[in-house]
Design an enzyme around this catalytic site. Sequence first.
Site, mmCIF file in Angstrom:
data_model
loop_
_atom_site.group_PDB
_atom_site.id
_atom_site.type_symbol
_atom_site.label_atom_id
_atom_site.label_comp_id
_atom_site.label_asym_id
_atom_site.label_seq_id
_atom_site.Cartn_x
_atom_site.Cartn_y
_atom_site.Cartn_z
ATOM 1 N N GLY A 6 -14.330 17.582 41.024
ATOM 2 C CA GLY A 6 -13.828 18.272 39.839
ATOM 3 C C GLY A 6 -14.087 17.468 38.590
ATOM 4 O O GLY A 6 -15.029 16.671 38.519
ATOM 5 N N SER A 7 -13.248 17.623 37.596
ATOM 6 C CA SER A 7 -13.477 16.993 36.295
ATOM 7 C C SER A 7 -13.161 15.510 36.330
ATOM 8 O O SER A 7 -12.340 15.035 37.124
ATOM 9 C CB SER A 7 -12.601 17.672 35.230
ATOM 10 O OG SER A 7 -11.255 17.254 35.345
ATOM 11 N N SER A 8 -13.794 14.767 35.441
ATOM 12 C CA SER A 8 -13.554 13.325 35.355
ATOM 13 C C SER A 8 -12.137 13.036 34.864
ATOM 14 O O SER A 8 -11.536 12.016 35.232
ATOM 15 C CB SER A 8 -14.582 12.669 34.419
ATOM 16 O OG SER A 8 -14.575 13.291 33.155
ATOM 17 N N VAL A 10 -9.331 14.787 35.559
ATOM 18 C CA VAL A 10 -8.421 14.889 36.706
ATOM 19 C C VAL A 10 -8.674 13.740 37.680
ATOM 20 O O VAL A 10 -7.739 13.201 38.285
ATOM 21 C CB VAL A 10 -8.585 16.250 37.406
ATOM 22 C CG1 VAL A 10 -7.733 16.315 38.669
ATOM 23 C CG2 VAL A 10 -8.205 17.379 36.461
ATOM 24 N N ALA A 11 -9.935 13.336 37.821
ATOM 25 C CA ALA A 11 -10.261 12.205 38.697
ATOM 26 C C ALA A 11 -9.548 10.943 38.236
ATOM 27 O O ALA A 11 -9.031 10.165 39.056
ATOM 28 C CB ALA A 11 -11.769 11.982 38.733
ATOM 29 N N GLU A 25 -16.324 13.005 43.285
ATOM 30 C CA GLU A 25 -17.603 13.584 42.862
ATOM 31 C C GLU A 25 -17.226 14.402 41.643
ATOM 32 O O GLU A 25 -16.802 15.536 41.750
ATOM 33 C CB GLU A 25 -18.197 14.431 43.993
ATOM 34 C CG GLU A 25 -19.606 14.962 43.688
ATOM 35 C CD GLU A 25 -19.575 16.227 42.856
ATOM 36 O OE1 GLU A 25 -20.191 16.220 41.769
ATOM 37 O OE2 GLU A 25 -18.953 17.206 43.274
ATOM 38 N N CYS A 63 -21.359 21.107 38.107
ATOM 39 C CA CYS A 63 -21.373 19.695 37.715
ATOM 40 C C CYS A 63 -22.786 19.153 37.605
ATOM 41 O O CYS A 63 -23.003 18.114 36.980
ATOM 42 C CB CYS A 63 -20.553 18.864 38.702
ATOM 43 S SG CYS A 63 -21.061 19.055 40.419
#
Length: 282
Positions: A6-8, A10-11, A25, A63
């Site tokens: 997902g998004s950076s 949220v990561a 990823e 992505c």
Amino acid sequence: MTQFTGSSHVADLLSVKTKGKVKIEDAGFDWKILGPDVPSPSEVDYVAWQCDQDAYAASGQKCSAQSILFMHSNWVKTGLLDKISALAAERNLKKLTVGPVLTQTTDSILGHVERLLKIPGSYTLFGGKELPNHSIPTIYGAVEPTAVFVPIEAMLSDDKIFQTCTSEIFGPFQIVTEYDDKSIDLVLNACERMDNHLTAALVSNDVAFQHKVLANTVNGTTYSGMRARTTGAPQNHWFGPSGDPRGAGIGTPEAIRQVWSSHREIIEDYLVPKMWTKPKQT
């Protein structure tokens, strides 16, 4: 261990919540470099088609979407940008080849275009407008496939400008710029300064040029050759970011091992020799 795709943003939140026990990823601002070797007209058509697919398929909501195109000046004479523009113009709601952008509004995307157009020398190549005759709710984005040209020297002239140019829209949008033999190091500098190194494409059959670029970039999944693309990786290929110790791929045996297992070492040492005597202390 948690696997996250997902998004950076949220990561990063998950990295704190899980105290680092996460493999990611995440987002990618993915580049494509067109090398100095221009192919035959039919191959130029192929490259144009692949650029359209990479940037605008699924309305750019992937992505691995092509986010920026570095075009060698030798490609200008081929009419490549006109070909990409013509392909983008074929996309419409009726054919479902363009659609709602789920994470951006129309105003936010067009506002980003306006900010880019304030950069000296920049201009809209195509798109930059709201989709005609649509009924997409205003909480989503509804824009034509869009490309904005920004001179590479202007892009690298200021950190704020560079951050604006490399902000991921996650929609049908890309930056285009041009370079020549003397400015290839500016291209490599731009690739190095980007935050997320997921996928990349090096469109060139020039081996010396390939070696120079591949040796000075770090993207996790990089296609090289005249058919290079940023998206559409076969399932058996590693697909994940590089340059981040949290980076993981999806699906491959290597990726599964990284996430769902960890190295463990068991040392067996059983027998004390019968003639053992105490050695000197160390």
